[in-house]
Design an enzyme around this catalytic site. Structure first.
Site, PDB file in Angstrom:
ATOM      1  N   ASN A 172      36.364  39.497  21.053  1.00 56.17           N
ATOM      2  CA  ASN A 172      34.968  39.368  20.951  1.00 56.17           C
ATOM      3  C   ASN A 172      34.295  39.735  21.884  1.00 56.17           C
ATOM      4  O   ASN A 172      33.017  40.620  21.757  1.00 56.17           O
ATOM      5  CB  ASN A 172      34.709  38.061  20.341  1.00 56.17           C
ATOM      6  CG  ASN A 172      34.880  37.757  18.881  1.00 56.17           C
ATOM      7  OD1 ASN A 172      34.505  38.335  17.997  1.00 56.17           O
ATOM      8  ND2 ASN A 172      36.101  36.953  18.652  1.00 56.17           N
ATOM      9  N   HIS A 183      33.016  31.154  15.359  1.00 54.22           N
ATOM     10  CA  HIS A 183      34.034  30.102  14.789  1.00 54.22           C
ATOM     11  C   HIS A 183      34.583  30.855  13.733  1.00 54.22           C
ATOM     12  O   HIS A 183      33.989  31.320  12.749  1.00 54.22           O
ATOM     13  CB  HIS A 183      33.595  28.684  14.527  1.00 54.22           C
ATOM     14  CG  HIS A 183      34.386  27.882  13.932  1.00 54.22           C
ATOM     15  ND1 HIS A 183      35.461  27.213  14.769  1.00 54.22           N
ATOM     16  CD2 HIS A 183      34.892  27.597  12.498  1.00 54.22           C
ATOM     17  CE1 HIS A 183      36.366  26.493  13.985  1.00 54.22           C
ATOM     18  NE2 HIS A 183      35.947  26.608  12.799  1.00 54.22           N
ATOM     19  N   ILE A 189      36.256  21.884  24.940  1.00 54.08           N
ATOM     20  CA  ILE A 189      35.119  20.944  24.200  1.00 54.08           C
ATOM     21  C   ILE A 189      34.133  21.048  25.315  1.00 54.08           C
ATOM     22  O   ILE A 189      34.543  20.337  26.588  1.00 54.08           O
ATOM     23  CB  ILE A 189      35.686  19.668  23.488  1.00 54.08           C
ATOM     24  CG1 ILE A 189      36.548  20.296  22.387  1.00 54.08           C
ATOM     25  CG2 ILE A 189      34.576  18.997  23.038  1.00 54.08           C
ATOM     26  CD1 ILE A 189      37.308  19.167  21.548  1.00 54.08           C
TER      27      ILE A 189
HETATM   28  C1  GRF Z   1      38.518  34.176  17.620  1.00 53.06           C
HETATM   29  O1  GRF Z   1      39.043  34.049  16.135  1.00 53.06           O
HETATM   30  C2  GRF Z   1      37.380  33.212  17.636  1.00 53.06           C
HETATM   31  O2  GRF Z   1      36.436  33.037  16.572  1.00 53.06           O
HETATM   32  C3  GRF Z   1      38.100  31.926  17.942  1.00 53.06           C
HETATM   33  O3  GRF Z   1      38.895  32.284  18.827  1.00 53.06           O
HETATM   34  C4  GRF Z   1      39.336  33.600  18.542  1.00 53.06           C
HETATM   35  C5  GRF Z   1      39.042  34.497  19.783  1.00 53.06           C
HETATM   36  O4  GRF Z   1      39.546  35.536  20.012  1.00 53.06           O
HETATM   37  N1  GRF Z   1      37.197  30.883  18.495  1.00 53.06           N
HETATM   38  P1  GRF Z   1      39.081  36.679  21.153  1.00 53.06           P
HETATM   39  O5  GRF Z   1      39.470  35.902  22.500  1.00 53.06           O
HETATM   40  O6  GRF Z   1      37.608  36.955  20.919  1.00 53.06           O
HETATM   41  O7  GRF Z   1      39.970  38.053  20.939  1.00 53.06           O
END
Ligand code: GRF
Length: 198
Positions: A14, A117, A100
């Site tokens: 991401n 999320h 958290i």
């Molecule tokens: C994603 O599915 C995000 O929504 C969740 O953890 C995953 C992280 O993936 N919180 P990346 O590290 O961005 O590849």
């Protein structure tokens, strides 16, 4: 310049999607914004190398280093905030950041702290979202970008994407399809926030 700091714990896909979009869509010119730093809570987070390769400042605040503090969570969050505040960020983005955070940390970044999320919140806050959605017989799953409040995965929703469940789907196949959509959703929501008048 509006600085963005991204927090990761793992793969950082991401984060990479946001970095790519910022370059492709010239967020520097359009919004006066840049990805100033990527901070991880583990030195082994693969996303760190990715960020470094893009010329982005990286740092590690290892949560394990605070395990023996009187209040490990508070001590970690204080160190994390110090690493982040160096960049005086307009936005702090949690992108697969698996810690958290304390209410004090969340309050410190009120209005600036955003998370993605992998579920259609308010359904399936917490972990193992895709497995739980399959077990519940959901026909649709998805992802949510939201403001972070002290209650885990509960802040105001800024954007969502819906992904249909297909015959034969597993938690793994769903996770992959949802993640692909997260890569479109998260940069889009961040761009919307940057476009808002200050
Ligand atoms: C994603 O599915 C995000 O929504 C969740 O953890 C995953 C992280 O993936 N919180 P990346 O590290 O961005 O590849």
């Amino acid at each position: 310049m509006k600085n963005i700091v991204i927090l990761i714990s793992g793969g950082g896909s991401n984060m990479a999607a946001i970095v790519q979009t910022a370059q492709r869509d010239d967020w520097a010119r359009r919004f006066g914004a840049r990805i100033a730093a990527v901070v991880a809570n583990k030195a082994t987070a693969p996303g760190l190398a990715l960020a470094h390769a893009q010329g982005i400042a990286t740092s590690v605040v290892a949560h394990q280093a605070f395990a023996n503090a009187d209040d490990p969570r508070a001590a970690f969050d204080t160190a994390l905030a110090t690493a982040i505040d160096r960049y005086e960020p307009t936005l702090v983005l949690l992108a697969g950041f698996m810690r958290i955070l304390t209410p004090a940390f969340v309050q410190h970044y009120e209005g600036r702290l955003i998370n993605i999320h992998p579920s259609l919140l308010p359904a399936f806050a917490g972990l193992k979202t895709h497995q739980r959605a399959l077990e519940a017989g959901c026909r649709f799953v998805g992802a949510t970008v939201h403001r972070v409040t002290p209650e885990l995965d509960h802040g105001p929703i800024l954007g969502q994407v819906v992904v249909p469940v297909l015959p034969g789907d597993t938690a793994q196949s769903l996770a992959e399809r949802v993640l692909t959509q997260e890569h479109r959703l998260y940069p889009r929501v961040v761009a919307e926030l940057l476009a808002e008048p200050a």
